[in-house]
Scaffold this active site. Structure first.
Site, short mmCIF file in Angstrom:
data_model
loop_
_atom_site.label_atom_id
_atom_site.label_comp_id
_atom_site.label_asym_id
_atom_site.label_seq_id
_atom_site.Cartn_x
_atom_site.Cartn_y
_atom_site.Cartn_z
N GLU A 1 0.82 -1.22 0.00
CA GLU A 1 0.00 0.00 0.00
C GLU A 1 0.85 1.26 0.00
O GLU A 1 0.51 2.26 -0.64
CB GLU A 1 -0.95 0.02 1.21
N HIS B 1 -11.06 -4.93 9.13
CA HIS B 1 -11.71 -4.87 7.81
C HIS B 1 -13.05 -4.14 7.90
O HIS B 1 -13.96 -4.42 7.13
CB HIS B 1 -11.91 -6.27 7.24
#
Lengths: 325, 322
Positions: free
Chosen positions: A60, A129
């Site tokens: 990322e 998440h």
């Protein structure tokens, strides 16, 4: 008019902008071969090739860092960060690079890049998440924050985001991808930043809500209507820039406000909007502003636990009744 | 490698420009004219000079918190750099960047960077943009040995490798991360071995030797320009001064500092040039004179320049909407 899903609306915006401008490229984890973890980028790699629709390793920090560099040399990258919780893995690039480089340079460069990411509260993703990260980003000067609720808004705002010469973060919602459908015209359109949308007209009470909370606010409005309470729902659609004029106009009509968000309660978007209402229209308020947000805990896994800590339709109804009492 | 006389003169001038700029900036800093802090490039002059000497004018670089040398070697002006260090309106960044964040996009300097490893992602992304545009530009990305332990380094170098991006990673291995010895931070004697892990070529050179740096950088840059992907060039150049000005280096053995100073790259190079009859003492003196004039002019410019209007603090965040 035809109805399409939120995911399809985003896919169309990407496709149209990639067709329109060769400089538009997109990168992220799993976005090519399988069209993204949520299927949002389906078909794009087939149409535009693996150079412009680039699968990346699980990196990322580099996804955002490389987007910045590509933007600095004239490309228009759209980076996908699969879940907004993963922003934690690239926060350095956002906080110290993407948002700082232009200002630090004294305005020498432009950074036309978009980071697409998904909030995802409400699907038992647990703490890692179930993102709700807009306040974290809103706190950083130098990046526009877009957070659409409907397919129509998602498409029009993403096209604007890609054309904007500044860094933009675009918060999608995983629960909306296939759970929210709406009318989207075939013909091209864009939606300007900083223009709130009145999702429902009313005169007794204003609910300011965005992203998935818009749907909950509209549900609450239907319930309250049965009690004769006429609710106005304002969706700012972009948090940076924030259209306070539309909100204040509504407050001057209703004199009662709820600000609703999936964010944590503390130091969140609700607090910011509430302060700005107080600053601009304190005398117009007949009662203290109510905040409906999500509890200050990491998001739990088990459905009853998650449901308990989340901001729900009934929480909005409860807050409204308190305001109208 | 045989270099012509002009190339040697360019190297000497480049190294001297950096040395004299830094010495002058340190004086101004001690006199209270420069706010913040200064991480001097003294001792590393051969690295930026050798690498930038191998770049084409259209190529790009990213620098570090110790970045004055990168900017000067790439061709930035001393006066506007000094003004930036002072925080003056005439500085490259209009006083918004300062010592650690100077940039000049028109000169191909995508910015020095105050975050260790902070420039690696964006340098790699610029190389990706160049590759997509099909131009032949190469990016030279400078960073220190300390940056090799950041995750940003790992992610970006790996990405450059799998995508064969036209970028050269130049490691300025000065042996220290503030007070922490690289010996204790990385369990390798030869740092270029790290390159193997990414499947890219890596080479270590004497970072005090401008010709060695140039030769290694040139090979890496040409490889990148041919589309064959990134390389890593580790330039070993023990830090000659403290981490920043005012650092007493109590953590460092005195003989380590003395050894570094004894090997001074500029002294060594000028002795070599004269001994080999490449440049005469008079020719070196003439170059020195040019550099002294440029430095004096830079200080005068910075001294006399105005500070920015305070309200400019609120400008340059976003590009103004049309």
């Amino acid at each position: 008019m035809r109805e399409i899903t939120y995911a399809q609306a985003i896919n169309e915006a990407l496709r149209e902008e990639m067709k329109r401008d060769q400089r538009v490229i997109t990168l992220g984890e799993d976005i090519g071969g399988i069209g993204g973890n949520f299927g949002v980028t389906k078909g794009l790699q087939e149409e535009f090739g693996s150079q412009r629709v680039r699968d990346t390793p699980i990196s990322e920090d580099a996804i955002v860092g490389l987007s910045l560099g590509a933007a600095l040399v004239g490309m228009r990258p759209v980076a996908e960060i699969m879940f907004s919780t993963f922003l934690g893995c690239c926060m350095e690039e956002i906080v110290n690079q993407v948002t700082a480089i232009r200002y630090m340079s004294g305005g020498q460069c432009t950074i036309p890049m978009v980071i697409r990411t998904a909030n995802s509260l409400g699907r038992s993703g647990a703490a890692q998440h179930s993102g709700r990260a807009e306040a974290l980003i809103m706190h950083i000067p130098g990046i526009k924050v877009v957070i659409p609720a409907t397919p129509y808004d998602a498409k029009g705002l993403l096209k604007t985001a890609i054309r904007d010469p500044n860094p933009v973060i675009f918060f999608e919602h995983a629960m909306a991808y296939y759970g929210v459908k709406g009318e989207v015209p075939e013909e091209e359109y864009t939606i300007p930043f900083g223009v709130a949308d009145v999702k429902r007209q009313g005169k007794d009470l204003t609910i300011v809500a965005y992203s998935l909370m818009v749907r909950k606010a509209l549900e609450a409005a239907e319930i309250l209507a049965k009690d004769g309470i006429n609710v106005e729902v304002i969706d700012p659609r972009t948090l940076v820039p924030l259209d306070m004029d539309t909100i204040i106009k509504s407050v001057k009509k209703t004199h009662r406000v709820i600000v609703a968000s999936e964010e944590c309660e503390t130091a969140g978007v609700c607090a910011e909007i509430s302060y700005r209402i107080v600053e601009a229209a304190f005398d117009e308020l007949d009662a203290p502003i109510q905040r409906v947000a999500t509890a200050d805990v990491p998001v739990p896994f088990s459905p009853p636990l998650e449901k308990y800590m989340m901001a729900k339709t009934e929480d909005i109804v409860k807050a409204a009744k308190k305001l109208m009492a | 490698m045989t270099l012509d006389k002009n190339k040697h003169a360019d190297f000497y001038k480049s190294m001297l420009r950096i040395r004299r700029f830094e010495e002058t900036a340190i004086e101004a800093f001690s006199a209270g004219k420069i706010p913040g802090f200064i991480h001097s490039y003294i001792g590393e002059e051969a690295i930026a000079s050798g690498v930038c000497g191998a770049l084409e004018p259209g190529d790009l670089i990213t620098g570090t918190h110790r970045g004055h040398g990168h900017c000067l070697a790439k061709g930035m002006r001393m006066d506007r750099m000094m003004a930036e260090l002072y925080g003056k309106a005439t500085g490259y960044n209009k006083g918004k960047g300062g010592s650690m964040h100077i940039s000049d996009f028109s000169c191909g300097v995508l910015g020095c960077n105050g975050i260790v490893a902070g420039g690696i992602g964006l340098a790699t992304g610029a190389a990706w943009g160049n590759q997509l545009q099909g131009n032949s530009r190469v990016v030279a990305c400078f960073f220190g040995d300390g940056a090799m332990n950041r995750g940003s380094f790992h992610e970006a170098v790996n990405m450059a490798s799998i995508w064969s991006l036209p970028v050269v990673y130049v490691v300025e291995a000065n042996g220290w991360g503030i007070s922490f010895s690289t010996r204790n931070a990385i369990n390798l004697v030869d740092l270029s071995e790290r390159a193997k892990a990414y499947g890219i070529p890596g080479v270590s050179v004497d970072g005090y030797d401008v010709m060695a740096v140039y030769e290694a950088a040139k090979a890496a840059i040409e490889r990148a320009r041919r589309g064959e992907g990134p390389s890593m060039v580790v330039c070993n150049a023990p830090r000659m001064r403290g981490h920043e000005e005012g650092d007493p280096q109590t953590y460092r053995p005195k003989d380590d500092i003395d050894k570094a100073k004894k090997n001074d790259p500029i002294k060594r190079y000028s002795e070599f040039l004269v001994a080999q009859s490449i440049l005469s003492k008079d020719e070196l003196k003439a170059i020195k004179q040019q550099v002294e004039e440029e430095v004096a002019q830079a200080i005068k410019f910075a001294d006399e320049s105005p500070y920015p209007n305070p309200e400019e603090a609120l400008q340059d965040l976003f590009v103004e909407e049309k």
